[in-house]
Scaffold this motif. Structure first.
Motif, PDB file in Angstrom:
ATOM      1  N   GLU A 212       0.816  -1.209   0.000  1.00  0.00           N
ATOM      2  CA  GLU A 212       0.000   0.000   0.000  1.00  0.00           C
ATOM      3  C   GLU A 212       0.853   1.264   0.000  1.00  0.00           C
ATOM      4  O   GLU A 212       0.454   2.298  -0.528  1.00  0.00           O
ATOM      5  CB  GLU A 212      -0.942   0.005   1.210  1.00  0.00           C
ATOM      6  CG  GLU A 212      -2.070  -1.019   1.106  1.00  0.00           C
ATOM      7  CD  GLU A 212      -3.059  -0.892   2.251  1.00  0.00           C
ATOM      8  OE1 GLU A 212      -2.921   0.062   3.048  1.00  0.00           O
ATOM      9  OE2 GLU A 212      -3.958  -1.745   2.342  1.00  0.00           O
ATOM     10  N   ASP A 213       2.032   1.183   0.612  1.00  0.00           N
ATOM     11  CA  ASP A 213       2.889   2.372   0.650  1.00  0.00           C
ATOM     12  C   ASP A 213       3.684   2.572  -0.638  1.00  0.00           C
ATOM     13  O   ASP A 213       4.487   3.499  -0.756  1.00  0.00           O
ATOM     14  CB  ASP A 213       3.843   2.312   1.846  1.00  0.00           C
ATOM     15  CG  ASP A 213       4.835   1.151   1.757  1.00  0.00           C
ATOM     16  OD1 ASP A 213       4.796   0.402   0.754  1.00  0.00           O
ATOM     17  OD2 ASP A 213       5.646   0.979   2.685  1.00  0.00           O
ATOM     18  N   GLY A 214       3.481   1.694  -1.645  1.00  0.00           N
ATOM     19  CA  GLY A 214       4.127   1.834  -2.934  1.00  0.00           C
ATOM     20  C   GLY A 214       5.446   1.111  -3.082  1.00  0.00           C
ATOM     21  O   GLY A 214       5.987   1.029  -4.184  1.00  0.00           O
ATOM     22  N   SER A 215       5.987   0.548  -1.997  1.00  0.00           N
ATOM     23  CA  SER A 215       7.239  -0.198  -2.084  1.00  0.00           C
ATOM     24  C   SER A 215       6.969  -1.636  -2.489  1.00  0.00           C
ATOM     25  O   SER A 215       5.824  -2.107  -2.459  1.00  0.00           O
ATOM     26  CB  SER A 215       7.975  -0.155  -0.741  1.00  0.00           C
ATOM     27  OG  SER A 215       7.204  -0.805   0.256  1.00  0.00           O
TER      28      SER A 215
ATOM     29  N   LEU B  78      10.495  -2.996 -19.680  1.00  0.00           N
ATOM     30  CA  LEU B  78       9.044  -3.127 -19.626  1.00  0.00           C
ATOM     31  C   LEU B  78       8.637  -3.940 -18.405  1.00  0.00           C
ATOM     32  O   LEU B  78       9.127  -5.053 -18.202  1.00  0.00           O
ATOM     33  CB  LEU B  78       8.530  -3.786 -20.907  1.00  0.00           C
ATOM     34  CG  LEU B  78       8.852  -3.020 -22.203  1.00  0.00           C
ATOM     35  CD1 LEU B  78       8.328  -3.771 -23.403  1.00  0.00           C
ATOM     36  CD2 LEU B  78       8.263  -1.614 -22.160  1.00  0.00           C
ATOM     37  N   VAL B  79       7.742  -3.368 -17.601  1.00  0.00           N
ATOM     38  CA  VAL B  79       7.312  -3.993 -16.347  1.00  0.00           C
ATOM     39  C   VAL B  79       5.801  -4.197 -16.365  1.00  0.00           C
ATOM     40  O   VAL B  79       5.111  -3.682 -17.246  1.00  0.00           O
ATOM     41  CB  VAL B  79       7.738  -3.127 -15.141  1.00  0.00           C
ATOM     42  CG1 VAL B  79       9.261  -3.036 -15.062  1.00  0.00           C
ATOM     43  CG2 VAL B  79       7.129  -1.736 -15.230  1.00  0.00           C
ATOM     44  N   PRO B  80       5.240  -4.936 -15.375  1.00  0.00           N
ATOM     45  CA  PRO B  80       3.826  -5.312 -15.450  1.00  0.00           C
ATOM     46  C   PRO B  80       2.826  -4.183 -15.299  1.00  0.00           C
ATOM     47  O   PRO B  80       1.734  -4.253 -15.852  1.00  0.00           O
ATOM     48  CB  PRO B  80       3.670  -6.317 -14.297  1.00  0.00           C
ATOM     49  CG  PRO B  80       5.038  -6.825 -14.022  1.00  0.00           C
ATOM     50  CD  PRO B  80       5.939  -5.676 -14.303  1.00  0.00           C
ATOM     51  N   GLY B  81       3.106  -3.143 -14.520  1.00  0.00           N
ATOM     52  CA  GLY B  81       2.095  -2.125 -14.278  1.00  0.00           C
ATOM     53  C   GLY B  81       2.679  -0.817 -13.794  1.00  0.00           C
ATOM     54  O   GLY B  81       3.899  -0.684 -13.599  1.00  0.00           O
ATOM     55  N   VAL B  82       1.797   0.179 -13.579  1.00  0.00           N
ATOM     56  CA  VAL B  82       2.215   1.529 -13.215  1.00  0.00           C
ATOM     57  C   VAL B  82       2.854   1.565 -11.830  1.00  0.00           C
ATOM     58  O   VAL B  82       3.896   2.191 -11.617  1.00  0.00           O
ATOM     59  CB  VAL B  82       1.015   2.493 -13.292  1.00  0.00           C
ATOM     60  CG1 VAL B  82       1.405   3.876 -12.783  1.00  0.00           C
ATOM     61  CG2 VAL B  82       0.496   2.569 -14.720  1.00  0.00           C
ATOM     62  N   LYS B  83       2.236   0.909 -10.852  1.00  0.00           N
ATOM     63  CA  LYS B  83       2.795   0.895  -9.493  1.00  0.00           C
ATOM     64  C   LYS B  83       4.143   0.192  -9.470  1.00  0.00           C
ATOM     65  O   LYS B  83       5.077   0.613  -8.781  1.00  0.00           O
ATOM     66  CB  LYS B  83       1.819   0.209  -8.532  1.00  0.00           C
ATOM     67  CG  LYS B  83       0.565   1.015  -8.244  1.00  0.00           C
ATOM     68  CD  LYS B  83      -0.338   0.287  -7.246  1.00  0.00           C
ATOM     69  CE  LYS B  83      -1.582   1.107  -6.938  1.00  0.00           C
ATOM     70  NZ  LYS B  83      -2.491   0.390  -5.994  1.00  0.00           N
TER      71      LYS B  83
END
Length: 783
Positions: free
Chosen positions: A529-532, A572-577
């Motif tokens: 949740e904290d983005g890490s 290239l990675v799976p998603g924005v987060k």
């Protein structure tokens, strides 16, 4: 440097193609100063060649025939000229000596001569037995490092013959303009005109061929063949063309196309003219004309035949084919008056507008329009001039008339009777109901429709074979090699298109395998949740692993040399987060954070879904943002290093020429999306260091990589499915021009078609079994 034996890939004969890997191995052995093994390999290859010739002529040879037996038979049947028979016997004896007399020392010059004779023998073979037109153009092999992206720098030199003893009157009054390549990459080297270093490089090249002729020579001038104005490297034959256009004659008493009846100052003026973009000495400025390559002309001609009556046509042509240029040529030649260009990726409008100028469409009477460039549609429709109008599919499908919810708009587009409708990047956003409504509104039974795509996997079944023009990577690289082999003294239109190589690496931590037994990058890069990262230690271990030197794995960032070559890459990675978390971690990393600027191009995306990123058009600002990091007023591209993090932005419709590699760290299995991204790094690029000669695909999901590349050649990969000879041949060609190197045993090895097919079918079978059973827990392994 390119292999001397690229021409072996131009023939469909299995035996001939099979000689190519061995010939390359011979070159590498020589470059690594392994002279005895080189002679041994040459002997082995020549025995194979002798047996090939015997088979070609249906000679009856006993099963246990020796190499000597075969040569005697070839001699009796007069199938090999005496010159090459002598080479066969001489190199056979040297190879035998190398194999059995381990103490025998062979000099570099002896082995280089043997390699040159081996090369000449193979050229004779393909020209006489396989109807090729290869010209002799041997270059001494040099040792190449892994992940070498830029070609060696070119230089041109001026030399004359030394006729002081009166023995060489034919060369009197002649100068030769030749070229050489420098293996040095350091900018600190003295690259100034006629420097000692450049003279040394030129002298080494001259000695390679002048020694064999016995003609004494004098080197008079050497300088880099770099055109600052055009930002490109040129060749000796560009200088020859200037001299010929200036009416300077060639030496008619000597062989070779490089000798001219000129003096040194005239030669230097011709070199300067090329650098200034002139086509003759003291001549007019050369116009920046675009000349279509043979395949572009073929695409236009095939489409003209189909469009003799209204209908549809598909150009299945890879990135860098030049679809916009060829399409504009079609428009000019057919004199279409009202042309609509639509795309799901509006950012490509810039390339259409730029090429509209390059193709001199205004001189042909055309005007250009769009919402933000050129004329407004109302003016264009009312005028009597032919025009091209560019529109966004997203904008069109939002119209109420198309079933959208953005109100009554684009009515004039829908009411105009278009002669030709071009759909660019046709694989994107054209299969929805709204898109079909738009196409129905802008076409009728008198409209011609041309779809353009580099990956039309979702479109191609809608077309008959005659209505599809195909140009793929293999065709391109084949044309490049054929031109180089058959016309080495002419400008190669494919020269700037880099070779692509794929390296696959297996992720060691098997704790992240999903139920299909594939590595799950979405879970590996999962965020809290904290983005890490939820598994930050494992991700950090991975980054440490790929920056640590290991001769078995050769990870792309594992040495300073590799990092200096791979200066600008796309990850290239799976998603924005995941992109944000990886960006933060890379910036803190002791290697990546110190050496690279990390650019996250999806940091302004509010949604985390891949679908939102896929449907979001990347603006030109994203491209400019990356380019501004790569080069600015203070630094050039070879002085900076960048890693661009993305999900799908910048993977279609745009180019960043400085990129030399694409790294896949996501779960995509779509061949269309994969190949659109994979070939981004193949965009041509040159700078003061050289010309981009190689680019790379790095994939950390080997099975996915192999499957996607197999699908690109329509290879049947399912367990139990039969593979036709034609499909295997297509895959073999792909592996010849796009080698796939992966971990096999204790090191990195190239895949060959049978090994690749076996691997894919094994994985497919294992996955089918896995679905039917409970997955066994895996032990977490350290990276």
């Amino acid at each position: 440097m390119q292999s001397n034996f690229e021409f072996l890939k131009l023939n469909v004969d299995d035996d001939l193609q099979g000689l190519y890997p061995l010939a390359v191995q011979i070159e590498k052995s020589y470059a690594n100063e392994m002279y005895t093994p080189t002679l041994n390999l040459i002997r082995t290859s020549l025995e194979h060649v002798a047996r090939m010739i015997a088979d070609q002529h249906f000679l009856d040879l006993p099963f246990n025939s020796t190499f000597n037996d075969v040569l005697r038979k070839l001699k009796r049947e007069h199938l090999v000229p005496q010159k090459f028979l002598d080479i066969f016997y001489d190199l056979k004896n040297k190879g035998n000596e190398a194999a059995h007399e381990s103490l025998t020392q062979f000099s570099k010059q002896e082995v280089l001569k043997a390699l040159n004779e081996f090369y000449e023998t193979l050229v004779w073979l393909v020209n006489t037995e396989y109807d090729q037109k290869v010209q002799l153009n041997f270059q001494e092999p040099v040792k190449e490092q892994l992940y070498q992206t830029m070609a060696e720098r070119k230089l041109v030199y001026v030399q004359t013959a030394n006729n002081s003893d009166g023995m060489w009157p034919a060369y009197e009054g002649l100068e030769k303009i030749g070229e050489a390549s420098s293996p040095e990459y350091e900018m600190e080297t003295d690259w100034s005109p006629n420097s000692n270093y450049l003279r040394q490089v030129a002298d080494k090249r001259i000695k390679q061929y002048m020694k064999t002729s016995g003609v004494p020579y004098m080197l008079e001038w050497a300088e880099l063949a770099w055109n600052k104005k055009k930002h490109e490297w040129f060749h000796d034959y560009d200088v020859h063309e200037v001299l010929q256009r200036s009416h300077y004659d060639k030496g008619d008493k000597v062989t070779g196309a490089e000798w001219f009846k000129i003096d040194l100052e005239t030669a230097k003026k011709a070199i300067a003219a090329v650098k200034e973009g002139k086509s003759a000495i003291d001549g007019p400025q050369q116009e920046n004309q675009i000349i279509l390559r043979p395949e572009q002309k073929k695409a236009v001609e095939q489409t003209q035949k189909i469009f003799k009556k209204p209908g549809k046509m598909l150009w299945n042509a890879k990135m860098r084919f030049g679809k916009t240029v060829a399409a504009l040529q079609l428009i000019k030649e057919e004199k279409y008056k009202k042309v609509l260009i639509m795309t799901h990726r509006p950012v490509v409008s810039d390339s259409w507008f730029t090429d509209f100028g390059k193709m001199e469409m205004r001189k042909a009477g055309y005007q250009y329009g769009s919402k933000n460039k050129g004329e407004q549609l109302g003016y264009l429709v009312e005028s009597e001039n032919p025009f091209i109008y560019f529109a966004s599919i997203q904008d069109l499908r939002g119209s109420t008339e198309a079933g959208g919810k953005q109100g009554d708009k684009n009515g004039l587009i829908f009411s105009t009777q278009w002669d030709l409708v071009i759909i660019d990047e046709a694989h994107e956003g054209t299969q929805t109901d709204l898109a079909h409504n738009v196409l129905h509104l802008v076409t009728n039974d008198q409209t011609r429709t041309l779809e353009l795509s580099g990956t039309p996997f979702n479109l191609i079944d809608d077309y008959d074979e005659d209505h599809v023009f195909t140009w793929d990577y293999v065709m391109e690289q084949e044309a490049k090699a054929k031109w180089e082999a058959e016309r080495p003294n002419e400008k190669n239109p494919y020269e700037k298109l880099p070779k692509v190589s794929m390296y696959t690496f297996a992720m060691k931590n098997r704790n992240y395998l999903d139920e299909q037994k594939s590595f799950n990058f979405k879970e590996f890069f999962r965020t809290k949740e904290d983005g890490s990262f939820a598994h930050e230690q494992d991700v950090n271990n991975f980054l440490n692993e790929i920056t640590t030197q290991d001769e078995k794995t050769n990870y792309p960032y594992s040495t300073q040399t590799y990092r200096d070559e791979l200066r600008h890459t796309l990850w290239l990675v799976p998603g924005v987060k995941e992109a944000k978390a990886l960006t933060d971690l890379l910036r803190k990393h002791p290697v990546f954070g110190q050496e690279y600027k990390i650019i996250n191009v999806v940091d302004n995306d509010k949604s985390d879904t891949v679908e939102s990123v896929e449907n979001d058009d990347c603006g030109q600002s994203d491209v400019e943002r990356v380019r501004n990091f790569i080069t600015n007023k203070a630094y050039k591209a070879y002085q900076t290093k960048t890693i661009t993090i993305s999900v799908r932005r910048l993977t279609t419709g745009v180019n960043v020429p400085e990129w030399t590699a694409i790294m896949f760290l996501n779960n995509t299995t779509s061949a269309m999306q994969y190949l659109q991204a994979a070939f981004r790094a193949q965009t041509p690029y040159s700078d003061e260091r050289g010309m981009k000669e190689n680019c790379y695909i790095f994939d950390f999901a080997p099975d996915r990589a192999l499957t996607v590349m197999a699908e690109s050649t329509s290879l049947n990969t399912g367990a139990g499915k039969l593979v036709s000879g034609e499909q295997k041949e297509a895959m073999k060609k792909l592996l010849n021009f796009l080698p796939i190197i992966g971990m096999q045993g204790n090191g990195m090895k190239e895949y060959h078609v049978d090994k690749l097919l076996t691997q894919i079918k094994r994985v497919y079978a294992e996955k089918q079994l896995e679905v039917a059973s409970m997955m066994t827990p895996y032990t977490v392994m350290n990276f």
